[in-house]
Design an enzyme around this catalytic site. Sequence first.
Site, PDB file in Angstrom:
ATOM      1  N   GLY A 206       5.935  -1.642  10.564  1.00 30.00           N
ATOM      2  CA  GLY A 206       5.925  -1.469   9.112  1.00 30.00           C
ATOM      3  C   GLY A 206       4.499  -1.300   8.644  1.00 30.00           C
ATOM      4  O   GLY A 206       3.558  -1.411   9.435  1.00 30.00           O
ATOM      5  N   LYS A 207       4.302  -0.986   7.398  1.00 32.14           N
ATOM      6  CA  LYS A 207       2.949  -0.916   6.834  1.00 32.14           C
ATOM      7  C   LYS A 207       3.069  -0.892   5.319  1.00 32.14           C
ATOM      8  O   LYS A 207       4.074  -0.425   4.785  1.00 32.14           O
ATOM      9  CB  LYS A 207       2.234   0.368   7.292  1.00 32.14           C
ATOM     10  N   GLY A 208       2.039  -1.400   4.657  1.00 31.59           N
ATOM     11  CA  GLY A 208       2.038  -1.376   3.203  1.00 31.59           C
ATOM     12  C   GLY A 208       0.677  -0.988   2.689  1.00 31.59           C
ATOM     13  O   GLY A 208      -0.307  -0.981   3.432  1.00 31.59           O
TER      14      GLY A 208
END
Length: 417
Positions: free
Chosen positions: A105-107
Amino acid sequence: MGQEANPFESLQVQIEDAAAYLDIDAGVLERLKHPERVLELNLSVEMDDGSLERFRAFRSQFNGDRGPYKGGIRYHPGVTRDEVKALSGWMVYKCAVVDVPYGGGKGGIAVDPGGYSVSELERLTRSFATELRPLIGEDVDIPAPDVNTGQREMNWIKDTYETLENTTTPGVVTGKAPSSGGSLGRVRATGRSVMLTAREAFAHLHDGIEDATVAIQGFGNAGYVAADLLADEGATVVAVSDSRGAAHDPHGLDVEAVKTHKRETGSVLNAPDTESWTNKDVLTADVDLLVPAALENAIDKQTARETSAGMVVEAANGPLTPAADDILTERGIPVFPDILANAGGVTVSYFEWVQNRQRFYWTESRVNDELERAITEAFDGLVETREQYDLPNYRTAAYVVAIRRVLDAYREGGEWP
Ligand code: NAD
């Protein structure tokens, strides 16, 4: 930086290049190339003067076949939906290369944090954490630091989550301060895996890393620690750069002195006893090892044609455009990819999460030993896979290893009605 490549398209090209060597159905390949879900937010945050400001923020959950989504949160004005999607995909394959049981994931928030006070950044981070709360959790999705975020932001996210959930769950984020449940060795882990990858690469292809000359683009967390540890291994770091310029000394920089100069002045430029270079000079320098440790697309096809480096070890995520990657392959310049070389960060994040779950904390030497084992085993796996499949470069080998692991987990999951 070259802007010729959309990072999400670069990721998809990398997956397709490796998938060509594997027997994958077209529909399954599509699954491997796209995020499962992307959250897009407009955060309204109160400024110190009472006004309200809007910030765009994203969280991409790319693939959860091997475990909870895992990946950092970036604060940078250039953050876009496609960049976050790409970074989340790279996390899937990075975790798989080092066999850490996570998905990806990444934000990110499109913000220049330098323009805001600490209390404004705290309100922004807590607002993001509040929106993320239903989607994150230590068995679900585990954020971590990335560019312009660190222990402070992770501690705010953990505190927001724990307050709203009325619990203590330090494993909901990694990269925390040790006094808030962080792991010893985490801060230096990414630079350490860059050093370990370079050390293994020089041992595999040459006589060893002693006396190798090194140029490093980017002198932040990853670049500085890599410089420090490579110098400890006997390499000569001749140039380092940051967003303002570069410092060069053909006899080897005093890495600590450059670090002190950057702390005092904000840049490596004009560090004592160094010559000023441009960022381009660093990327094209005649050195044994080039370490791009800034942002994606730093090396475009023009720079790839001009570089005189003998080897590239990628500390940054996606620092080469696909065209640059092809040119370096054609030129016979080995590139050791980001998903191996900078995997130290996520590997020690995994160790941090294990320690949080067990509420039992390791010594720093245990952390470093376990990291060394993980990176050297992964390195050997790449070399073996490259030979086994007769692959053109180490990046494709890394993706072949990673995609096989993701596919195994996906297939073993079976059918869901
Ligand atoms: P950082 O913010 O600490 O450092 C970034 C450095 O790059 C700074 O010195 C900055 O001045 C420099 N920079 C920015 N633009 C530049 C330009 N145009 N030319 C030269 N230098 C430039 O960030 P970091 O944590 O060191 O991350 C760097 C890269 O490593 C990113 O791609 C990040 O995703 C990747 N990475 C970091 C970690 C980690 O644990 N820190 C883990 C995995 C991957």
